[in-house]
Design a protein around this motif. Structure first.
Motif, PDB file in Angstrom:
ATOM      1  N   TYR A 194       0.685  -0.993  -0.101  1.00  0.00           N
ATOM      2  CA  TYR A 194      -0.189   0.226   0.155  1.00  0.00           C
ATOM      3  C   TYR A 194       0.465   1.717  -0.218  1.00  0.00           C
ATOM      4  O   TYR A 194       1.397   1.409   0.714  1.00  0.00           O
TER       5      TYR A 194
ATOM      6  N   ALA B 108      -8.047   2.689   1.304  1.00  0.00           N
ATOM      7  CA  ALA B 108      -8.756   2.694   0.646  1.00  0.00           C
ATOM      8  C   ALA B 108      -9.690   3.319   0.680  1.00  0.00           C
ATOM      9  O   ALA B 108     -11.304   3.609  -0.107  1.00  0.00           O
TER      10      ALA B 108
ATOM     11  N   ARG C 208      -5.018  -0.473   4.915  1.00  0.00           N
ATOM     12  CA  ARG C 208      -6.487  -1.128   4.479  1.00  0.00           C
ATOM     13  C   ARG C 208      -7.763   0.251   4.255  1.00  0.00           C
ATOM     14  O   ARG C 208      -8.050   0.080   3.736  1.00  0.00           O
TER      15      ARG C 208
ATOM     16  N   ARG D 106     -13.079   5.980   2.011  1.00  0.00           N
ATOM     17  CA  ARG D 106     -13.681   6.985   1.855  1.00  0.00           C
ATOM     18  C   ARG D 106     -13.343   7.507   3.505  1.00  0.00           C
ATOM     19  O   ARG D 106     -13.699   6.997   4.296  1.00  0.00           O
TER      20      ARG D 106
END
Ligand SMILES: [Zn+2]
Length: 348
Positions: A100, A309, A306, A311
């Motif tokens: 990421y 990702a 994670r 909003r």
């Protein structure tokens, strides 16, 4: 049975007394006071750090079994020599995590348990910690490629401490990409004593960080390397800047956590506590608002990565930005748990 009931009554009565009149409570023992301070500092943010550090020696059942297995509570002799995890690659389904991008120039390349990071500078990449040898290819090298970065741009590999779960990839990155490996002086000594057959191989000595610490500059980025001996004699922690949508955010990186091997060695406990004060101060001076570790169970890196990702609601911060006070609370947990465990271990 009678004893049991009597104890129960005393317990209930005692509890009632405490509730009714807290001022009449006998002063908590010194150890309990440290544990209470650590618990308060941990809040809900740093539960695993609190439990593993404050109670690992008291009741192994309370500690995270994965940590206990990995030698966290009572490291096996071979661990410092990099023997840890030297065996076969575990089933990928138990550890693999996608890479990421965390900040504009900072990337997470970890497994679900252990973290590696890439810091992109104007003159190449710095890898921070490397994980087990079996994770080098799938997580670091392929991770960089997936994120659009070139592994040949790795200029430095900075190792927080010489345990296999953080350094086994160093030799391969050095050999394949010509990266320079940076480690604390005592941890270089233990690393260079490893047999050539050690998992991941043995890196050759490049940059040695002395107890005075150093600033490592690559291009436009400087990492303040702060020696924090304790977990290992050469453990390093860091303070460095990253960019979040163009704004500078300072990161504090805690390089070594557990104290299970200290026993009654008072010098080691003192050194560890001193180290936490040193990095806490460096973090405060730099205005660090991010706290990172090399284990996801301590900084929730895998979960937070994670979350990136998802909003972000109005007013919500970047998931990794916890604020300066929360960064300091992390080091308070480490210090207070060490002081409690030091007393429990009977270190004079
Ligand atoms: Zn370690």
């Amino acid at each position: 049975m009678r004893m049991h009931v009597t104890r129960l009554l005393i317990g209930v009565f005692g509890a009632a007394l405490l509730c009714a009149s807290p001022s009449a409570q006998a002063p908590a023992s010194e150890m309990d006071a440290h544990i209470a301070a650590a618990r308060a500092a941990a809040g809900l943010d740093y539960r695993a750090t609190f439990v593993n550090l404050c109670f690992a020696g008291a009741n192994p059942g309370l500690a995270n079994p994965a940590v206990a297995r990995a030698g966290g509570a009572a490291p096996p002799a071979g661990r410092a020599a990099g023997g840890r995890g030297a065996a076969a690659t575990p089933a990928r389904a138990t550890w693999y995590a996608s890479p990421y991008k965390v900040f504009d120039n900072f990337y997470w390349l970890g497994t679900r348990q252990h973290s590696s990071w890439a810091l992109r500078t104007s003159d190449g990449l710095i890898i921070i910690d490397t994980n087990f040898a079996w994770a080098t290819e799938p997580e670091i090298i392929n991770g960089l490629t997936t994120l659009g970065l070139d592994p040949r741009q790795i200029k430095y590999v900075v190792i927080s401490h010489a345990h296999g779960d953080h350094d086994q990839g160093a030799a391969e990155l050095q050999k394949r990409f010509g990266a320079k490996v940076v480690m604390g002086a005592p941890d270089w000594e233990s690393t260079l004593q490893r047999p050539a057959t050690a998992a991941g191989g043995v890196p050759t000595r490049d940059v040695v960080v002395t107890p005075a610490g150093m600033k490592l500059t690559l291009g436009d980025t400087t990492i303040d390397i702060v020696p924090t001996p304790g977990h290992t004699p050469g453990t390093l922690s860091y303070v460095f800047p990253v960019k979040d949508q163009g704004r500078t955010v300072m990161v504090a990186y805690s390089g070594g956590t557990l104290t299970g091997a200290f026993g009654s060695d008072a010098t080691r406990w003192d050194e560890y506590v001193e180290s936490q004060n040193r990095i806490a101060k460096a973090a405060a001076n730099a205005g660090a608002t991010v706290i990172l570790s090399n284990h996801s169970e301590y900084d929730n890196a895998y979960t937070k990565a994670r979350l990136l990702a998802a909003r972000r609601e109005i007013g919500e911060e970047h998931p990794f930005v916890v604020g300066a006070a929360a960064v300091q609370r992390y080091f308070t947990v480490m210090t207070e748990c060490a002081l409690a465990s030091r007393l429990r271990a009977g270190a004079k």
